[in-house]
Design an enzyme around this catalytic site. Sequence first.
Site, PDB file in Angstrom:
ATOM      1  N   PRO A 290     -21.318 -11.526 -12.443  1.00 24.12           N
ATOM      2  CA  PRO A 290     -20.285 -12.313 -13.117  1.00 24.12           C
ATOM      3  C   PRO A 290     -19.573 -11.502 -14.207  1.00 24.12           C
ATOM      4  O   PRO A 290     -20.188 -10.663 -14.866  1.00 24.12           O
ATOM      5  CB  PRO A 290     -21.068 -13.474 -13.741  1.00 24.12           C
ATOM      6  CG  PRO A 290     -22.461 -12.966 -13.879  1.00 24.12           C
ATOM      7  CD  PRO A 290     -22.683 -11.925 -12.816  1.00 24.12           C
ATOM      8  N   ARG A 329      -1.341 -12.095 -17.569  1.00 19.61           N
ATOM      9  CA  ARG A 329      -1.829 -13.018 -16.524  1.00 19.61           C
ATOM     10  C   ARG A 329      -0.828 -14.091 -16.126  1.00 19.61           C
ATOM     11  O   ARG A 329      -0.810 -14.529 -14.991  1.00 19.61           O
ATOM     12  CB  ARG A 329      -3.166 -13.634 -16.926  1.00 19.61           C
ATOM     13  CG  ARG A 329      -4.267 -12.577 -17.083  1.00 19.61           C
ATOM     14  CD  ARG A 329      -5.662 -13.161 -17.261  1.00 19.61           C
ATOM     15  NE  ARG A 329      -6.153 -13.781 -16.052  1.00 19.61           N
ATOM     16  CZ  ARG A 329      -6.183 -15.078 -15.828  1.00 19.61           C
ATOM     17  NH1 ARG A 329      -5.764 -15.927 -16.758  1.00 19.61           N
ATOM     18  NH2 ARG A 329      -6.618 -15.553 -14.686  1.00 19.61           N
ATOM     19  N   TYR A 333      -0.087 -14.143 -12.340  1.00 16.16           N
ATOM     20  CA  TYR A 333      -0.706 -15.242 -11.561  1.00 16.16           C
ATOM     21  C   TYR A 333      -0.213 -16.633 -11.981  1.00 16.16           C
ATOM     22  O   TYR A 333      -0.814 -17.630 -11.586  1.00 16.16           O
ATOM     23  CB  TYR A 333      -2.237 -15.247 -11.728  1.00 16.16           C
ATOM     24  CG  TYR A 333      -2.918 -13.914 -11.809  1.00 16.16           C
ATOM     25  CD1 TYR A 333      -2.939 -13.055 -10.712  1.00 16.16           C
ATOM     26  CD2 TYR A 333      -3.581 -13.514 -12.964  1.00 16.16           C
ATOM     27  CE1 TYR A 333      -3.587 -11.833 -10.788  1.00 16.16           C
ATOM     28  CE2 TYR A 333      -4.240 -12.293 -13.044  1.00 16.16           C
ATOM     29  CZ  TYR A 333      -4.226 -11.457 -11.954  1.00 16.16           C
ATOM     30  OH  TYR A 333      -4.878 -10.249 -12.024  1.00 16.16           O
ATOM     31  N   CYS A 360      10.897  -7.610 -23.550  1.00 14.41           N
ATOM     32  CA  CYS A 360      12.257  -7.750 -23.025  1.00 14.41           C
ATOM     33  C   CYS A 360      12.208  -8.050 -21.547  1.00 14.41           C
ATOM     34  O   CYS A 360      12.498  -7.174 -20.717  1.00 14.41           O
ATOM     35  CB  CYS A 360      13.036  -6.476 -23.295  1.00 14.41           C
ATOM     36  SG  CYS A 360      13.476  -6.371 -24.999  1.00 14.41           S
TER      37      CYS A 360
HETATM   38  N1  LLP Z   1     -17.625  -8.123  -8.519  1.00 10.37           N
HETATM   39  C1  LLP Z   1     -16.566  -7.624  -7.873  1.00 10.37           C
HETATM   40  C2  LLP Z   1     -16.759  -6.693  -6.777  1.00 10.37           C
HETATM   41  C3  LLP Z   1     -15.270  -7.996  -8.264  1.00 10.37           C
HETATM   42  O1  LLP Z   1     -14.228  -7.505  -7.619  1.00 10.37           O
HETATM   43  C4  LLP Z   1     -15.099  -8.880  -9.360  1.00 10.37           C
HETATM   44  C5  LLP Z   1     -13.760  -9.260  -9.810  1.00 10.37           C
HETATM   45  C6  LLP Z   1     -16.241  -9.359 -10.014  1.00 10.37           C
HETATM   46  C7  LLP Z   1     -17.494  -8.974  -9.556  1.00 10.37           C
HETATM   47  C8  LLP Z   1     -16.174 -10.286 -11.197  1.00 10.37           C
HETATM   48  O2  LLP Z   1     -15.575 -11.495 -10.889  1.00 10.37           O
HETATM   49  P1  LLP Z   1     -15.508 -12.658 -12.011  1.00 10.37           P
HETATM   50  O3  LLP Z   1     -16.916 -13.139 -12.239  1.00 10.37           O
HETATM   51  O4  LLP Z   1     -14.932 -12.051 -13.226  1.00 10.37           O
HETATM   52  O5  LLP Z   1     -14.638 -13.674 -11.422  1.00 10.37           O
HETATM   53  N2  LLP Z   1      -7.482  -9.854 -12.990  1.00 10.37           N
HETATM   54  C9  LLP Z   1      -7.833 -11.137 -12.381  1.00 10.37           C
HETATM   55  C10 LLP Z   1      -9.252 -11.165 -11.910  1.00 10.37           C
HETATM   56  C11 LLP Z   1      -9.576 -10.092 -10.893  1.00 10.37           C
HETATM   57  C12 LLP Z   1     -11.015 -10.117 -10.472  1.00 10.37           C
HETATM   58  C13 LLP Z   1     -11.349  -8.893  -9.713  1.00 10.37           C
HETATM   59  N3  LLP Z   1     -12.706  -8.791  -9.277  1.00 10.37           N
HETATM   60  C14 LLP Z   1      -7.568 -12.233 -13.406  1.00 10.37           C
HETATM   61  O6  LLP Z   1      -7.060 -11.939 -14.483  1.00 10.37           O
HETATM   62  O7  LLP Z   1      -7.809 -13.390 -13.125  1.00 10.37           O
END
Ligand code: LLP
Length: 438
Positions: A290, A329, A333, A360
């Site tokens: 996580p 973000r 998104y 800008c």
């Molecule tokens: N493991 C792997 C292989 C991943 O690619 C990711 C996230 C995680 C773990 C962790 O996931 P989490 O628990 O944080 O959801 N920039 C985007 C999020 C991209 C996530 C990429 N991979 C945002 O701002 O929402």
Amino acid sequence: MKARETLKIKENGHLEIGGADCVELAARFGTPLYVLDEEYIRSVCRGYTRLLAEKYPNSKIVYASKAFSSLAIYPIVYSEGLGADVVSGGELYTARKAGMPASEMYFHGNNKSAAELEFAVREGVHAVVTDSFYEIDLLDEIARKQNKKQGVLVRVNPGIDAHTHRFIQTTRPDSKFGFSIADGAALNVLQTIAKKENLDFLGLHCHIGSQIFELKPFALAVDKMTDFIVQAAQCGIKVRELNMGGGYGVTYTAEDKPLQPWEYVDAIVEKLSECVREKRIDAPKLILEPGRSIVGEAGITLYTVGAIKEIEGIKKYIAVDGGMFENPRYALYQSKYDAVLANRALDAPCETVTVAGKCCESGDMLIENICLPKAKSGDLLAVFTTGAYHYSMASNYNRNPVPPVVLVNRGESEYIVKPQSYEDMLAREVIPARLGVE
Ligand code: LLP
């Protein structure tokens, strides 16, 4: 606002985080300012480790650094018993500098460079999570040159449709990540690795996406991955570790209703235990990764309100001193956020405004249509749930310095990332002599 013991509104209407008054934080450190609540980070880590100690001790939580990587985060999560998922040479370097043992690390990425792989093998990361045939050959060669046997996991695409933003889904059939189970590529790669002298196949990895609220896709992924473990066993390949990635959703606005972070882990563990029994496989070591759920809600960003612009009958903007350089973000998104005026958080919300950034670019917004008390220039705006994927995704767009990060705990507050000066921004830039500037 989702209040908690370490995030609340004081009687004088000031927002308080980690025992620190946000008005005082802004006066002392300036704005825009990222603030991280250490106690919250620790409490989530403990929620995870307690649950696993009780229900599936053969396990490990690794913090997904990409959510927030800086020197100070690693000693916090490591002292709570977590390892780290790193996704570049830069994250690996930061984690090592901060004292995280390489043996606690998983190295990810769909296109790691030879230099990054050499670095990872030299440091002795526990596992490289391989994601291409190209990388497998390269890694085997690098390990051979260093006279080592490198542990590897194989990133698998179990083909799950998780309901989240398209850009943060990772196991659709057309994903750039992972070897597909469906088309036989995953099994093929296990057989390839088995023949490599300098690679030690440890197990499988999957990550189905991010900011997921439902339990079902995780259970489905466990089912598919354990089916694949059976398939591998039939070919004589033993899966010792199963890494189920991260992805547990957090609250950005009142519309978001995630479960407690450890409830996702609980569901994964329950399903895995059931599959191990029913499919008669050896229970693998369970790894979870996580990121957002550990640091997301721990963070807030403080801004000062500047220009206020009302387009009669159409829209009212309040502009703040941040923007897409410190939070891209919304632009990426269309992410939604909740916010309060941190200096008068008890005033009744009475008008709908759009919070604009200072870049800008017309798309540089932070929050579209939020109901706030009537804001004045000089008010302090606190935006919630900015601990994950904010500082780590910040840039110097428009030559804005990346804001500093302050860690708060029991009323104490200190920089963990210092302010970036204009000089810092120029530190790596040069003007060739032939351009003739003195
Ligand atoms: N493991 C792997 C292989 C991943 O690619 C990711 C996230 C995680 C773990 C962790 O996931 P989490 O628990 O944080 O959801 N920039 C985007 C999020 C991209 C996530 C990429 N991979 C945002 O701002 O929402």
